[in-house]
Design an enzyme around this catalytic site. Sequence first.
Site, PDB file in Angstrom:
ATOM      1  N   ASP A  13       0.531  -0.853   0.264  1.00 14.67           N
ATOM      2  CA  ASP A  13      -0.100   0.048   0.344  1.00 14.67           C
ATOM      3  C   ASP A  13       1.185   1.338  -0.011  1.00 14.67           C
ATOM      4  OD1 ASP A  13      -2.166  -1.451   0.116  1.00 14.67           O
ATOM      5  OD2 ASP A  13      -3.113  -0.781   2.115  1.00 14.67           O
ATOM      6  N   THR A 127      -8.466  -2.574   9.068  1.00 18.12           N
ATOM      7  CA  THR A 127      -8.953  -3.514   8.749  1.00 18.12           C
ATOM      8  C   THR A 127     -10.087  -4.260   9.006  1.00 18.12           C
ATOM      9  OG1 THR A 127      -7.829  -6.414   8.502  1.00 18.12           O
ATOM     10  CG2 THR A 127      -7.330  -4.493  10.219  1.00 18.12           C
ATOM     11  N   GLU A 129     -10.548  -6.935   9.634  1.00 19.07           N
ATOM     12  CA  GLU A 129      -9.837  -8.574  11.047  1.00 19.07           C
ATOM     13  C   GLU A 129     -10.902  -8.132  12.450  1.00 19.07           C
ATOM     14  OE1 GLU A 129      -8.589 -11.569  10.782  1.00 19.07           O
ATOM     15  OE2 GLU A 129      -8.150 -11.296   8.417  1.00 19.07           O
ATOM     16  N   LYS A 155      -5.880  -3.745  16.050  1.00 23.14           N
ATOM     17  CA  LYS A 155      -6.491  -2.753  15.261  1.00 23.14           C
ATOM     18  C   LYS A 155      -7.152  -2.079  15.625  1.00 23.14           C
ATOM     19  CE  LYS A 155      -3.742  -2.543  11.672  1.00 23.14           C
ATOM     20  NZ  LYS A 155      -3.126  -1.244  10.511  1.00 23.14           N
TER      21      LYS A 155
END
Length: 326
Positions: A13, A127, A129, A155
């Site tokens: 990214d 994310t 996740e 996260k």
Amino acid sequence: MKKALITGIAGQDGSYLTEFLLSKGYEVHGVVRRISIEDTEHKLKNIQHLLGKIKLHVASLDNVLSLIKIVKDILPDECYHLAASSFVSYSFEDEISILNNNVNSTHYLLAALKEFSPRCRVYFAGTSEMFGNVIHSPQDESTPYNPRSIYGISKVASYHLVKNYREQYKMFACSGILYNHESPRRGYEFVTRKIVSSAVKIKLGLQETLSLGNLDANRDWGYAPDYVRAMWLMLQNDAPGDYVVATGETHSVREFVNAAFSALGLDYQNHVAVDHNLFRPMENVTLCGNPAKAVAKLGWSRTKTFPEIVEEMINSELSLLKKGTA
């Protein structure tokens, strides 16, 4: 000229974002570890072609003083926090370092920006996740977080730090909740690159078989350059916010395998073996994102379809292996 600071600049990214920002006329700065500077051929291969156009700063993201120095020196207009211990470990072997690195680096960066460049607009790489064990599909910005890995937990904690700095200190801070996004620059530790690399090696006679886990697992796979454009769009908006970035459709690992091998004129069933040791914990509900908010408020859209993404990855890998640079 706007100045952008990117952590994780050498990753998939980070490299695409750097190219995108340079095309927009930005002055781009990146944070890298010392080991990367000492081995640019391997550690910085994704941005090797950009080294003369960007400025790199050696720092450790778990050292708040080094981050303060960089922020004070640059005074960035935009900051993209992409760096993280990103491999999802289900054995919890690395849980302490993953949690500490990801949460602390986010906190230190936000604190440094708040103190020395408070008008800087901040993007945090969330994310899918974070959603973890979901109860409905597709997921959007209102879906409760229920992470089931230390990576996902780290996260979610970082997401709340970003939200706190936005609400408490009025910083322009956004979180992008990005679903799987692929490209020829995807790391070899990810199943998509593993499939593509193995398929090409089998085609060239360099490998005989490929072992994979659950072929019926489904993922929402998008195109990495499309997703970095979404990051930039978030920071150009009138107000900060959080956005799900996804395709809204899922494909199975089997579909990915079939597309990859078919692009090479091969039948995957003659080469792929299922290894039950590679199975991940089963998901009750599939992770699939609803990007409606990003489409409506940011004007975001994707440019490549699932088959086109796989084909580009295959062609790139074929070129790399033929050149002996993979």
